[in-house]
Scaffold this active site. Structure first.
Site, PDB file in Angstrom:
ATOM      1  N   SER A 197       0.827  -1.195   0.000  1.00  0.00           N
ATOM      2  CA  SER A 197       0.000   0.000   0.000  1.00  0.00           C
ATOM      3  C   SER A 197       0.869   1.256   0.000  1.00  0.00           C
ATOM      4  CB  SER A 197      -0.942  -0.065   1.203  1.00  0.00           C
ATOM      5  OG  SER A 197      -2.033   0.781   1.037  1.00  0.00           O
ATOM      6  N   HIS A 236      -6.762  -6.362  -0.485  1.00  0.00           N
ATOM      7  CA  HIS A 236      -5.693  -5.367  -0.434  1.00  0.00           C
ATOM      8  C   HIS A 236      -4.510  -5.945   0.337  1.00  0.00           C
ATOM      9  CE1 HIS A 236      -3.866  -1.448  -0.472  1.00  0.00           C
ATOM     10  NE2 HIS A 236      -3.871  -1.346   0.847  1.00  0.00           N
ATOM     11  N   ASP A 256      -8.695  -4.352  -6.432  1.00  0.00           N
ATOM     12  CA  ASP A 256      -8.300  -3.671  -5.200  1.00  0.00           C
ATOM     13  C   ASP A 256      -8.885  -2.262  -5.193  1.00  0.00           C
ATOM     14  OD1 ASP A 256      -7.018  -2.573  -2.998  1.00  0.00           O
ATOM     15  OD2 ASP A 256      -4.996  -3.085  -3.659  1.00  0.00           O
TER      16      ASP A 256
END
Length: 549
Positions: free
Chosen positions: A243, A495, A466
């Protein structure tokens, strides 16, 4: 990007650097030559980074027993690394970053034969504002055992997080106040209320952090990462970021390409400077609408189990009914629409929680609010950590880039988007609105890219659906880093997929970390199995490492 846990870097200088850089690092590896450090065109921060890395290389990390607060068992060890608060003033205030490590086992988990150590693997789960001190614990998971045999697994708390010079913007008790509202189409009066709250929050950050606030941003996270590399005695960096961790990992690859050995980008942020961060958040809100539909479609498929409706639209009606009831009578006096939204946003991140969330809705409508309260109510014991994480998230994103400073822009863009993507749009806007009223100086986003041949092969992992980091971000990152390979989990939306439920993804990740081998350019993996509708253990942890954006 939205954080998941919400309430709603002299004369003596040259000799010191030279001595540090030529000292033998831990493990006997050759140290980087001074010329290996990029000059960054003589910028003071570059000089400060070089100095700090040299000092860290000389000092190393004194690992020992982890503090009880970390809840990390032996043989995991903990230590600290000093970095400059301001890299332009490297002799000024120093802050300490906490670090955890589990040494490589050195044995193949199946054959028990010796395995050569390949260095330290540092992990960052994103946020901004998340810690990876827990990372060495993954050594006990089957998906990580081979990697743990060859690498020291290293976690850390970035600057501002937990015990690493922690940031705070408000009283934690007020941060988790409940219950709260969360209107999908806010009124003008509600917007004025949120503007006032955003201004107060931004002022609180400035007041509590003072002059230090300006030094919490992605460029300094990158510099800190290079100092950590040096402190660990590693000539080259092995890094996995998820991320937001992919973003500053990509910035690291841009600024320190000669320091990269292996780099995994799991669920990549779109690094286009024009996207950081305002437009990325708009894209994220749009993507959550599709992922929210994925969840509702799955619930409808299991109507016999949950009784929430046999179409996605019918499930939405059930959810809206619960929202309406909570707005008038919060569940247990703790769960209002804001807490409901926070809990069900998690379903947009991880399908591990789908059965739990569907059960909570079903039980609530049958007159049993207990599961919903258990899953959505604020936890007072977590208030301090959540407030800290939110403070770091806000500081980093607000400091990183210019943001619109007039609410009219926010209002126009989010009102338009909410017409087609109502689920997350306004909550995401409120999360980031303090950046409109931020007092600290803004950075200009780095133009992430690398010259062909400047980087070794890198690996990007991405789920096609995602929502937190939409798929086009992975495609954009691959364009900017020549030689990067992209592994896509098709028709899936979890994710953070590395080390998770998809064996195909894990094979690519393991092969890359252990051998440096990547697909020629792109590879596709079939989606992992859908959740079991009767898997209701709320204590079960995801098999993957959760990403934190």
């Amino acid at each position: 990007m939205r954080a998941l846990a919400l309430y709603g870097a002299a004369t003596t200088l040259g000799s010191l650097v030279l001595t540090a850089l030529t000292a033998a690092p831990a493990g006997g590896a050759a140290a980087p030559a001074a010329s290996a450090f990029p000059s960054f065109q003589g910028a003071p921060e570059a000089h400060g980074t070089e100095l700090a890395a040299g000092r860290a290389l000389a000092a190393g990390v004194k690992f020992g027993k982890c503090p009880a607060s970390e809840e990390l068992p032996a043989p995991i060890q903990c230590g600290t690394v000093k970095v400059p608060l301001d890299y332009a003033a490297p002799h000024g205030r120093q802050i300490e970053l906490t670090v955890s490590r589990l040494k490589a086992s050195g044995k193949d988990p199946k054959t028990k034969k010796p395995v050569a150590r390949q260095g330290a693997l540092l992990y960052n789960p994103g946020g901004p504002g998340a810690s990876s001190m827990y990372f060495p614990l993954v050594s006990g998971m089957p998906e990580w055992k081979k990697i743990a045999s060859a690498y020291d697994l290293v976690g850390y708390s970035p600057r501002g997080v937990a015990r690493s010079a922690p940031l705070s913007c408000m009283d934690p008790k007020d941060f988790t106040a409940a219950p709260t509202q969360s209107p999908i189409h806010p009124s003008d009066s509600y917007k004025k209320e949120r503007i006032a709250r955003a201004k107060t929050y931004a002022q609180g950050c400035a007041r509590k952090a003072g002059a230090a606030l300006r030094h919490y941003h992605s460029l300094n996270n990158v510099r800190d990462l290079d100092v950590l590399r040096a402190a660990l005695g590693e000539r080259k960096l092995n890094f996995m970021g998820a991320s937001y961790g992919t973003y500053f990992g990509a910035v690291y690859a841009t600024l320190f390409p000669s320091h990269v050995r292996r780099m995994v980008f799991d669920s990549a942020v779109n690094p286009d400077p024009g996207q950081i961060w305002y437009r990325n958040n708009l894209d994220q809100s749009a993507a959550f609408e599709s992922r929210w539909e994925d969840f509702r479609t799955w619930v409808a498929k299991h109507h016999k189990t949950y009784g929430l409706g046999d179409t996605a639209e019918a499930v939405q009606h059930s959810y809206a009914k619960v929202r309406a009831e909570l707005s008038h009578k919060p569940a247990g006096g703790k769960v209002g629409p804001g807490q409901l939204q926070g809990a069900y946003l998690q379903a947009g991140y991880y399908d591990d929680v789908w059965a739990m969330r569907a059960t909570a809705l079903s039980q609530y409508l049958k007159g049993n609010p207990k599961p919903l309260i258990e899953q959505a109510a604020p936890r007072p014991e977590a208030a301090k950590d959540e407030e800290n994480g939110n403070a770091v998230y806000t500081a980093v994103e607000c400091n990183d880039a210019p943001w619109p400073t007039d609410f009219e822009t926010w209002d126009r863009d989010n009102s338009r988007l909410a017409e087609r993507a109502p689920f997350e749009t306004w909550d995401n806007a409120w999360m980031n609105l303090p950046c409109a009223y931020w007092s600290a100086p803004r950075q200009q986003p780095v133009d992430v890219r690398a010259a062909r041949g400047a980087l070794p092969p890198t690996l990007i992992l991405a789920a096609e659906r995602d929502a937190a980091t939409p798929y086009k971000g992975a495609q954009e990152l691959q364009k900017r880093l020549p030689g990067a390979a992209l592994v896509t989990e098709k028709d899936a939306g979890t994710h953070g997929i590395g080390g998770g439920a998809n064996a195909c993804v894990n094979r690519h990740m393991e092969a890359y970390l252990l051998t440096g081998k990547t697909p020629v350019r792109r590879a596709a993996c079939a989606p992992h199995q859908e959740p079991n509708p009767v898997s209701l253990d709320r204590h079960a942890l995801p098999k993957r490492i959760p990403a934190a954006v």
